[in-house]
Motif scaffolding. Structure first.
Motif, mmCIF file in Angstrom:
data_model
loop_
_atom_site.group_PDB
_atom_site.id
_atom_site.type_symbol
_atom_site.label_atom_id
_atom_site.label_comp_id
_atom_site.label_asym_id
_atom_site.label_seq_id
_atom_site.Cartn_x
_atom_site.Cartn_y
_atom_site.Cartn_z
ATOM 1 N N PRO A 51 -2.127 10.389 12.161
ATOM 2 C CA PRO A 51 -2.629 10.845 10.862
ATOM 3 C C PRO A 51 -2.783 12.372 10.866
ATOM 4 C CG PRO A 51 -4.309 9.641 12.099
ATOM 5 C CD PRO A 51 -3.029 9.444 12.801
ATOM 6 N N LEU A 52 -2.792 12.938 9.678
ATOM 7 C CA LEU A 52 -2.872 14.384 9.557
ATOM 8 C C LEU A 52 -4.103 14.921 10.289
ATOM 9 C CD1 LEU A 52 -1.427 16.749 8.181
ATOM 10 C CD2 LEU A 52 -3.044 16.503 6.298
ATOM 11 N N GLY A 53 -3.883 15.909 11.155
ATOM 12 C CA GLY A 53 -5.000 16.515 11.880
ATOM 13 C C GLY A 53 -5.359 15.779 13.163
ATOM 14 N N GLY A 54 -4.546 14.789 13.559
ATOM 15 C CA GLY A 54 -4.776 14.113 14.834
ATOM 16 C C GLY A 54 -5.434 12.759 14.673
ATOM 17 N N ALA A 55 -5.273 11.912 15.708
ATOM 18 C CA ALA A 55 -5.754 10.525 15.663
ATOM 19 C C ALA A 55 -7.246 10.445 15.381
ATOM 20 C CB ALA A 55 -5.442 9.823 16.968
ATOM 21 N N HIS A 56 -8.019 11.451 15.814
ATOM 22 C CA HIS A 56 -9.474 11.395 15.648
ATOM 23 C C HIS A 56 -9.911 11.565 14.195
ATOM 24 C CE1 HIS A 56 -8.323 15.574 16.313
ATOM 25 N NE2 HIS A 56 -9.381 15.919 15.617
ATOM 26 N N ARG A 57 -9.054 12.133 13.345
ATOM 27 C CA ARG A 57 -9.438 12.337 11.946
ATOM 28 C C ARG A 57 -9.326 11.052 11.136
ATOM 29 N NH1 ARG A 57 -10.300 16.992 9.080
ATOM 30 N NH2 ARG A 57 -10.661 18.749 10.476
ATOM 31 N N ASN A 58 -8.496 10.142 11.622
ATOM 32 C CA ASN A 58 -8.355 8.860 10.934
ATOM 33 C C ASN A 58 -7.888 7.802 11.939
ATOM 34 O OD1 ASN A 58 -7.850 6.727 9.265
ATOM 35 N ND2 ASN A 58 -6.494 7.843 7.856
ATOM 36 N N PRO A 59 -8.806 7.378 12.822
ATOM 37 C CA PRO A 59 -8.420 6.455 13.901
ATOM 38 C C PRO A 59 -7.728 5.194 13.385
ATOM 39 C CG PRO A 59 -10.645 7.262 14.247
ATOM 40 C CD PRO A 59 -10.222 7.745 12.897
ATOM 41 N N GLN A 60 -8.223 4.651 12.268
ATOM 42 C CA GLN A 60 -7.630 3.410 11.755
ATOM 43 C C GLN A 60 -6.143 3.549 11.514
ATOM 44 O OE1 GLN A 60 -9.269 1.333 8.516
ATOM 45 N NE2 GLN A 60 -11.241 0.991 9.498
ATOM 46 N N GLN A 61 -5.778 4.712 10.958
ATOM 47 C CA GLN A 61 -4.359 4.943 10.688
ATOM 48 C C GLN A 61 -3.571 4.956 11.996
ATOM 49 O OE1 GLN A 61 -2.945 5.055 7.557
ATOM 50 N NE2 GLN A 61 -1.152 4.824 8.852
ATOM 51 N N ALA A 62 -4.148 5.608 13.034
ATOM 52 C CA ALA A 62 -3.488 5.651 14.341
ATOM 53 C C ALA A 62 -3.327 4.240 14.901
ATOM 54 C CB ALA A 62 -4.296 6.516 15.302
ATOM 55 N N PHE A 63 -4.409 3.418 14.771
ATOM 56 C CA PHE A 63 -4.345 2.041 15.278
ATOM 57 C C PHE A 63 -3.253 1.244 14.550
ATOM 58 C CE2 PHE A 63 -9.244 2.420 15.834
ATOM 59 C CZ PHE A 63 -9.067 3.185 16.963
ATOM 60 N N GLU A 64 -3.219 1.419 13.234
ATOM 61 C CA GLU A 64 -2.221 0.686 12.444
ATOM 62 C C GLU A 64 -0.801 1.062 12.869
ATOM 63 O OE1 GLU A 64 -2.328 -1.776 10.435
ATOM 64 O OE2 GLU A 64 -4.486 -1.958 10.078
ATOM 65 N N ASN A 65 -0.585 2.364 13.063
ATOM 66 C CA ASN A 65 0.752 2.823 13.469
ATOM 67 C C ASN A 65 1.164 2.201 14.798
ATOM 68 O OD1 ASN A 65 0.512 4.362 11.204
ATOM 69 N ND2 ASN A 65 0.490 6.358 12.245
ATOM 70 N N VAL A 66 0.203 2.138 15.725
ATOM 71 C CA VAL A 66 0.487 1.582 17.047
ATOM 72 C C VAL A 66 0.747 0.075 16.947
ATOM 73 C CG1 VAL A 66 -0.566 1.034 19.281
ATOM 74 C CG2 VAL A 66 -0.677 3.362 18.389
ATOM 75 N N LYS A 67 -0.090 -0.590 16.161
ATOM 76 C CA LYS A 67 0.046 -2.042 16.011
ATOM 77 C C LYS A 67 1.423 -2.413 15.464
ATOM 78 C CE LYS A 67 -2.096 -5.866 13.516
ATOM 79 N NZ LYS A 67 -3.136 -6.232 12.544
ATOM 80 N N LYS A 68 1.848 -1.636 14.508
ATOM 81 C CA LYS A 68 3.151 -1.898 13.887
ATOM 82 C C LYS A 68 4.253 -1.824 14.946
ATOM 83 C CE LYS A 68 5.981 0.076 10.184
ATOM 84 N NZ LYS A 68 6.546 1.341 10.671
ATOM 85 N N VAL A 69 4.191 -0.796 15.783
ATOM 86 C CA VAL A 69 5.218 -0.616 16.810
ATOM 87 C C VAL A 69 5.157 -1.717 17.872
ATOM 88 C CG1 VAL A 69 6.087 0.934 18.604
ATOM 89 C CG2 VAL A 69 5.357 1.858 16.407
ATOM 90 N N ILE A 70 3.934 -2.160 18.200
ATOM 91 C CA ILE A 70 3.805 -3.265 19.166
ATOM 92 C C ILE A 70 4.540 -4.493 18.636
ATOM 93 C CG2 ILE A 70 2.210 -4.927 20.215
ATOM 94 C CD1 ILE A 70 0.101 -2.717 20.307
ATOM 95 N N LEU A 71 4.276 -4.827 17.381
ATOM 96 C CA LEU A 71 4.872 -6.036 16.808
ATOM 97 C C LEU A 71 6.388 -5.910 16.693
ATOM 98 C CD1 LEU A 71 2.117 -6.855 14.165
ATOM 99 C CD2 LEU A 71 2.687 -8.186 16.220
ATOM 100 N N GLU A 72 6.853 -4.751 16.253
ATOM 101 C CA GLU A 72 8.305 -4.543 16.136
ATOM 102 C C GLU A 72 8.989 -4.644 17.500
ATOM 103 O OE1 GLU A 72 8.231 -1.472 12.316
ATOM 104 O OE2 GLU A 72 8.722 -0.744 14.337
#
Lengths: 280, 330
Positions: free
Chosen positions: B267-288
């Motif tokens: 997410p803009l400004g790094g994972a710490h600014r919006n952790p949920q977005q970072a988690f979602e991005n990672v989850k998507k890649v795990i499933l794919e």
């Protein structure tokens, strides 16, 4: 008025007439400081006959020591590093390599050779500490990988002699990945049930310890070798006190269960042969 | 919010924003337009700064104290089903390495990673994410367990290195990492690895031999930290910025050199600014990734994984004649 009077004159030979002892005729042991003729030292496998200190030696010496009549064929000798990251610290990596070529006469920190040991075919990969501290970069990884292919193809057992400060910083992540590469290849060798003995010599640290050096079917070491993952200075800084005596020596590592045996270099060939014989 | 040195302009704007919000609250003067404007300004500022980060600045972001760590990822992506398991069955339960099962969209995964502490006390207990041999052995035990019951493995890498302590050496830090590399190469289930913060050296690679290795955008992965590299090669800690550049340790560099399989946007400004977005991005890649990997039979999976790492390295093969000439010239 002095108590003593000099009767004889001091040194009178002029510097010009001074007789130099030819270099390399004598060996002075850095441990016990005793002096012995170089050829005697060499005949004793570069081990001090007085105190047992094992002088650091390179791949040529090990090949001569271990292969019958010192006869061997070098493999993959044409591989050199490519500087994939265009790495520059206080000088460019390419310059550092060039200087190491010239200084050591070597192409990288490992040489691979095949020959016979007491009549048994054997592949030896041996590191050279002279070449950028025996550091592991792409060439070391690739040579081990190719040597393993060769061993599988020729059903030849493998000996790797480690002597290294660890991964080579100038190839950064490429060096790091050589740890995974060599470990993965050794798992393939293992599936073929081909014996691999790892000989750890002074020093074996960092990424080399944390990959192929600790993965032998048998791990053996030369006496007194420094063996560890983190360097002693780093450990000292971490714990904030002096290290216990003998910390990270081969004897320490044996005591903690990570070596099968310590073998003095004078008995290296005989004992390695026995070990390989048990596994064959 | 902790601001990094290069985030000063953002800090100033956000301070202004907070003041404005307070004024609005107290005086009940409608300032929505101004706030809206300032928000835009902040977003643009962050975008401007974050699109031009130097290697060293990325290293700083990767170490941001509010950055999410392994357990936060595990909790979120498994929707709270993550169950931590403990111990290496030899000597200890290393708090710097965590692992356990959890379900993602109905599929059980083994999730393993280094864990940094979230406060001063926990940072000490977790040794800043620097695992002991016990940690690597726990990780391996859990990976073998997953393999036995045919569960895919996800690892989260976030470590300044394996712990360089006295006991770590006594218990064979080198052997523990080496064993993991060797065993991970042969695992018969899919292994997907993520660098979510720092990826320093053998300590990172010790849980990093995967079919897919991804780096989050603001992370680094190399053989040594820029500080240690500086102190060894330049003999001073002062050259960390230069060392960071030279090591080519960013996600972009690593991807361009073919040493990782992909970069996950933050997410803009790094994972710490919006952790949920970072988690979602990672989850998507795990499933794919899992969808692709589960189709490959185990034997081929292992062969491909080994081949991937074996192909890493850049060497030049000199012409054999050239060598002969050299020998003659000597």
């Amino acid at each position: 008025m002095g108590w003593f009077k000099r009767i004889k004159e001091g040194i009178t030979t002029s510097t010009k007439e001074k007789k130099e002892t030819p270099e390399g005729l004598w060996y002075k042991c850095p441990s016990c400081k005793k002096i012995i003729p170089s050829n005697e030292h060499q005949e004793n496998a570069y081990v001090c006959p007085h105190c047992g200190y094992h002088e650091k030696i390179g791949s040529v010496e090990y090949f001569n020591l271990l292969f019958d009549e010192g006869k061997f064929v070098e493999l993959f000798s044409n591989l050199v590093s490519k500087d994939p990251l265009k790495f520059v610290d206080t000088k460019p990596y390419t310059q550092r390599l060039q200087e190491s070529f010239e200084k050591s006469g070597l192409k990288d920190a490992m040489r691979v050779a095949t020959g016979k040991m007491n009549g048994m075919s054997l592949v030896i990969c041996c590191m050279d500490f002279q070449f950028i501290g025996g550091s592991m970069g792409s060439v070391v990884g690739e040579k081990i990988s190719l040597a393993i292919d060769y061993c599988i193809e020729n059903k030849s057992p493998l000996l790797i002699i480690s002597k290294s400060g660890g991964a080579r910083m100038m190839e950064a992540a490429y060096s790091l990945m050589q740890m995974a590469k060599t470990a993965a290849k050794l798992s393939v060798l293992s599936n073929h049930k081909i014996p691999y003995i790892s000989l750890l010599t002074d020093p074996t640290t960092g990424g080399v310890t944390a990959s192929f050096a600790m993965l032998g079917d048998l791990n053996v070491a030369e006496p007194g070798s420094l063996i560890g993952f983190a360097g002693p200075r780093v450990v000292k800084e971490t714990i904030g006190k002096d290290l216990p005596k003998g910390f990270q020596t081969a004897e320490f590592v044996l005591e903690h269960g990570f070596l099968d045996k310590i073998i003095p270099r004078t008995k290296l060939k005989t004992e390695l042969f026995h070990l390989f014989d048990f596994l064959s | 919010m902790t601001y990094l040195d290069f985030e000063k302009p953002i800090q100033e704007l956000e301070n202004e924003l907070n003041k404005l919000k307070e004024v609005q609250k107290k005086s009940k003067v409608p300032l929505d337009d101004k706030i809206e404007e300032l928000n835009k300004l902040i977003e643009n500022k962050i975008r401007e700064i974050y699109s031009n980060l130097t290697a060293w600045q990325r290293v700083q972001v990767s170490r941001h104290p509010e950055r999410p760590y392994t357990l936060a990822y595990a909790e979120y992506i498994t929707n709270g089903t993550f169950m931590e398991l403990h111990g290496d069955r030899c000597v200890a339960d290393d708090k710097a390495m965590v692992g356990g099962f959890g379900k993602i969209e109905g599929q059980t995964f083994m999730i393993i990673g280094q864990q940094k502490g979230i406060n001063t006390k926990m940072r000490q207990i977790r040794r800043f994410g620097m695992a002991n041999p016990d940690g690597y052995r726990k990780a391996l035990r859990l990976m073998k367990l997953a393999e036995k019951f045919n569960k895919p493995i996800v690892t989260f890498i976030d470590t300044p290195g394996a712990y360089p302590g006295l006991e770590a050496e006594e218990r064979g830090q080198g052997e523990a990492i080496a064993r993991n590399l060797y065993e991970m190469a042969q695992l018969k289930v899919p292994v997907i690895c993520f660098i979510i913060g720092e990826g320093a050296s053998g300590g990172a690679l010790g849980i990093g031999v995967g079919d897919r290795v991804y780096m989050l955008e603001n992370t680094w992965y190399s053989v040594i930290s820029p500080e240690s590299c500086s102190s060894i090669l330049w003999r001073s800690w002062e050259h960390k910025e230069k060392a960071a550049e030279a090591l080519k340790l960013t996600a972009k560099d690593m991807f361009e050199h073919g040493l990782i399989d992909g970069i996950i946007p933050e997410p803009l400004g790094g994972a710490h600014r919006n952790p949920q977005q970072a988690f979602e991005n990672v989850k998507k890649v795990i499933l794919e990734s899992y969808q692709e990997l589960k189709k490959i039979d185990p034997q081929t999976l292992v062969e491909k994984r080994i081949q991937k790492f074996v192909s890493m390295g850049e060497v030049e093969a000199l012409d054999v004649n050239e060598i002969h000439n050299e020998i003659l010239n000597d």
